[in-house]
Design a protein around this motif. Structure first.
Motif, PDB file in Angstrom:
ATOM      1  N   LEU A 108     -12.494  -3.341  -0.257  1.00 48.78           N
ATOM      2  CA  LEU A 108     -12.593  -2.575   0.983  1.00 48.78           C
ATOM      3  C   LEU A 108     -13.899  -2.968   1.644  1.00 48.78           C
ATOM      4  CD1 LEU A 108     -10.895  -0.758  -1.129  1.00 48.78           C
ATOM      5  CD2 LEU A 108     -11.248   1.010   0.561  1.00 48.78           C
ATOM      6  N   PHE A 109     -13.802  -3.512   2.835  1.00 50.97           N
ATOM      7  CA  PHE A 109     -14.978  -4.042   3.517  1.00 50.97           C
ATOM      8  C   PHE A 109     -15.433  -3.147   4.652  1.00 50.97           C
ATOM      9  CE2 PHE A 109     -12.702  -7.830   1.901  1.00 50.97           C
ATOM     10  CZ  PHE A 109     -13.669  -8.266   1.018  1.00 50.97           C
ATOM     11  N   ARG A 110     -16.725  -3.202   4.914  1.00 51.18           N
ATOM     12  CA  ARG A 110     -17.351  -2.625   6.106  1.00 51.18           C
ATOM     13  C   ARG A 110     -18.429  -3.620   6.497  1.00 51.18           C
ATOM     14  NH1 ARG A 110     -19.769   3.073   5.513  1.00 51.18           N
ATOM     15  NH2 ARG A 110     -17.682   3.778   6.032  1.00 51.18           N
ATOM     16  N   ALA A 111     -18.209  -4.312   7.610  1.00 46.61           N
ATOM     17  CA  ALA A 111     -19.101  -5.390   8.061  1.00 46.61           C
ATOM     18  C   ALA A 111     -19.270  -6.388   6.916  1.00 46.61           C
ATOM     19  CB  ALA A 111     -20.416  -4.820   8.560  1.00 46.61           C
ATOM     20  N   GLU A 168       2.041  -1.657  -5.055  1.00 47.68           N
ATOM     21  CA  GLU A 168       1.445  -1.223  -3.775  1.00 47.68           C
ATOM     22  C   GLU A 168       1.153   0.282  -3.766  1.00 47.68           C
ATOM     23  OE1 GLU A 168       5.909  -1.802  -3.338  1.00 47.68           O
ATOM     24  OE2 GLU A 168       4.286  -3.113  -3.940  1.00 47.68           O
ATOM     25  N   THR A 169       1.933   1.050  -4.511  1.00 47.01           N
ATOM     26  CA  THR A 169       1.662   2.485  -4.644  1.00 47.01           C
ATOM     27  C   THR A 169       0.452   2.704  -5.547  1.00 47.01           C
ATOM     28  OG1 THR A 169       4.010   2.976  -4.362  1.00 47.01           O
ATOM     29  CG2 THR A 169       2.658   4.707  -5.354  1.00 47.01           C
ATOM     30  N   ALA A 170       0.369   1.931  -6.631  1.00 47.53           N
ATOM     31  CA  ALA A 170      -0.735   2.070  -7.579  1.00 47.53           C
ATOM     32  C   ALA A 170      -2.080   1.772  -6.934  1.00 47.53           C
ATOM     33  CB  ALA A 170      -0.508   1.158  -8.778  1.00 47.53           C
ATOM     34  N   VAL A 171      -2.156   0.721  -6.118  1.00 55.19           N
ATOM     35  CA  VAL A 171      -3.448   0.381  -5.525  1.00 55.19           C
ATOM     36  C   VAL A 171      -3.903   1.486  -4.569  1.00 55.19           C
ATOM     37  CG1 VAL A 171      -2.635  -1.086  -3.609  1.00 55.19           C
ATOM     38  CG2 VAL A 171      -4.868  -1.494  -4.618  1.00 55.19           C
ATOM     39  N   ALA A 172      -3.007   2.017  -3.765  1.00 56.19           N
ATOM     40  CA  ALA A 172      -3.386   3.107  -2.846  1.00 56.19           C
ATOM     41  C   ALA A 172      -3.810   4.345  -3.632  1.00 56.19           C
ATOM     42  CB  ALA A 172      -2.222   3.433  -1.914  1.00 56.19           C
ATOM     43  N   ARG A 173      -3.082   4.672  -4.697  1.00 54.01           N
ATOM     44  CA  ARG A 173      -3.410   5.836  -5.515  1.00 54.01           C
ATOM     45  C   ARG A 173      -4.767   5.673  -6.189  1.00 54.01           C
ATOM     46  NH1 ARG A 173      -3.381   6.148 -10.626  1.00 54.01           N
ATOM     47  NH2 ARG A 173      -1.892   4.440 -10.962  1.00 54.01           N
ATOM     48  N   ARG A 231      -2.808   0.601   4.271  1.00 64.32           N
ATOM     49  CA  ARG A 231      -2.173  -0.698   4.024  1.00 64.32           C
ATOM     50  C   ARG A 231      -3.121  -1.635   3.281  1.00 64.32           C
ATOM     51  NH1 ARG A 231      -1.776  -2.147   9.485  1.00 64.32           N
ATOM     52  NH2 ARG A 231      -1.942  -4.248   8.703  1.00 64.32           N
ATOM     53  N   PHE A 232      -2.522  -2.368   2.352  1.00 62.77           N
ATOM     54  CA  PHE A 232      -3.252  -3.376   1.597  1.00 62.77           C
ATOM     55  C   PHE A 232      -2.480  -4.679   1.644  1.00 62.77           C
ATOM     56  CE2 PHE A 232      -4.599   0.604  -0.232  1.00 62.77           C
ATOM     57  CZ  PHE A 232      -5.946   0.423  -0.435  1.00 62.77           C
ATOM     58  N   ALA A 265      -6.595  -7.437 -19.445  1.00 59.41           N
ATOM     59  CA  ALA A 265      -5.968  -6.835 -18.274  1.00 59.41           C
ATOM     60  C   ALA A 265      -5.616  -7.919 -17.275  1.00 59.41           C
ATOM     61  CB  ALA A 265      -6.906  -5.819 -17.621  1.00 59.41           C
ATOM     62  N   VAL A 266      -4.418  -7.819 -16.735  1.00 61.97           N
ATOM     63  CA  VAL A 266      -3.997  -8.667 -15.621  1.00 61.97           C
ATOM     64  C   VAL A 266      -4.057  -7.770 -14.395  1.00 61.97           C
ATOM     65  CG1 VAL A 266      -2.143 -10.054 -14.632  1.00 61.97           C
ATOM     66  CG2 VAL A 266      -2.520 -10.046 -17.123  1.00 61.97           C
ATOM     67  N   ILE A 267      -4.905  -8.136 -13.443  1.00 61.85           N
ATOM     68  CA  ILE A 267      -5.219  -7.260 -12.314  1.00 61.85           C
ATOM     69  C   ILE A 267      -4.728  -7.890 -11.014  1.00 61.85           C
ATOM     70  CG2 ILE A 267      -7.078  -6.085 -11.069  1.00 61.85           C
ATOM     71  CD1 ILE A 267      -8.729  -6.501 -13.748  1.00 61.85           C
ATOM     72  N   ALA A 268      -3.877  -7.158 -10.305  1.00 64.86           N
ATOM     73  CA  ALA A 268      -3.417  -7.568  -8.985  1.00 64.86           C
ATOM     74  C   ALA A 268      -4.470  -7.093  -7.973  1.00 64.86           C
ATOM     75  CB  ALA A 268      -2.058  -6.954  -8.676  1.00 64.86           C
ATOM     76  N   VAL A 269      -5.256  -8.031  -7.473  1.00 66.31           N
ATOM     77  CA  VAL A 269      -6.347  -7.713  -6.548  1.00 66.31           C
ATOM     78  C   VAL A 269      -5.808  -7.710  -5.122  1.00 66.31           C
ATOM     79  CG1 VAL A 269      -8.650  -8.365  -5.738  1.00 66.31           C
ATOM     80  CG2 VAL A 269      -7.972  -8.844  -8.120  1.00 66.31           C
ATOM     81  N   HIS A 270      -6.140  -6.684  -4.384  1.00 69.82           N
ATOM     82  CA  HIS A 270      -5.728  -6.524  -2.987  1.00 69.82           C
ATOM     83  C   HIS A 270      -6.960  -6.402  -2.106  1.00 69.82           C
ATOM     84  CE1 HIS A 270      -2.212  -5.318  -5.273  1.00 69.82           C
ATOM     85  NE2 HIS A 270      -1.490  -5.466  -4.188  1.00 69.82           N
ATOM     86  N   ARG A 271      -6.718  -6.434  -0.820  1.00 69.12           N
ATOM     87  CA  ARG A 271      -7.782  -6.089   0.124  1.00 69.12           C
ATOM     88  C   ARG A 271      -7.176  -5.173   1.172  1.00 69.12           C
ATOM     89  NH1 ARG A 271      -7.445  -8.900   4.807  1.00 69.12           N
ATOM     90  NH2 ARG A 271      -6.268 -10.845   4.759  1.00 69.12           N
TER      91      ARG A 271
END
Length: 142
Positions: free
Chosen positions: A13-16, A47-52, A64-65, A80-86
């Motif tokens: 999650l970015f800010r500037a 997609e539900t897990a990342v938002a949660r 949205r990711f 751990a196998v990690i699905a990285v989102h932004r």
């Protein structure tokens, strides 16, 4: 005893020119700075897990990711196998995260500071490289 890897999710999650990091309150990775995230629950879509997980750890409801990459965290007691989102959009100024019970703290950290934090052993493995690539894609609108 046969063991299997854990499926996890995390999010940039970015800010500037900053990224939101949590300080882990529990093992594994207790005390290290990491992307917000955690385990995918049985029957839960990624997609539900990342938002949660983001909302549980930061208090932020992100609508949205976008999937970014797979990352493996393999250590003596962890695989751990990690699905990285932004996050599809930057976190707006004035919207402040609040640490959930899985996090000691949560804060935006300048991306330029990540290599130094990694060298000091303060980040989870691979975080600085993942964030740099995801931030590049974020800036390009990919």
């Amino acid at each position: 005893m046969m063991r299997s890897p854990t499926l996890g999710v995390s999010a940039c999650l970015f800010r500037a020119d900053s990224v939101l990091l949590v300080e882990r309150a529990r093992p594994p990775f207790q005390g290290l700075l990491s992307l917000p995230g955690g385990r995918v629950e049985w029957g839960e879509r990624i997609e539900t897990a990342v938002a949660r997980e983001v909302e549980e750890e930061t208090g932020l409801a992100i609508p949205r990711f976008a999937f970014y990459c797979l990352h493996e965290a393999i250590e003596p007691d962890v695989h751990a196998v990690i699905a990285v989102h932004r996050a599809a959009e930057a976190v707006a100024p004035g919207v402040e995260p609040v640490a959930g019970d899985d996090a000691r703290s949560v804060r935006f950290v300048e991306i330029a500071a990540l290599p130094g934090l990694a060298a000091a052993g303060r980040l989870t493995a691979g975080l600085a490289e993942i964030v740099a690539g995801a931030h590049r894609d974020h800036l390009l609108g990919l």
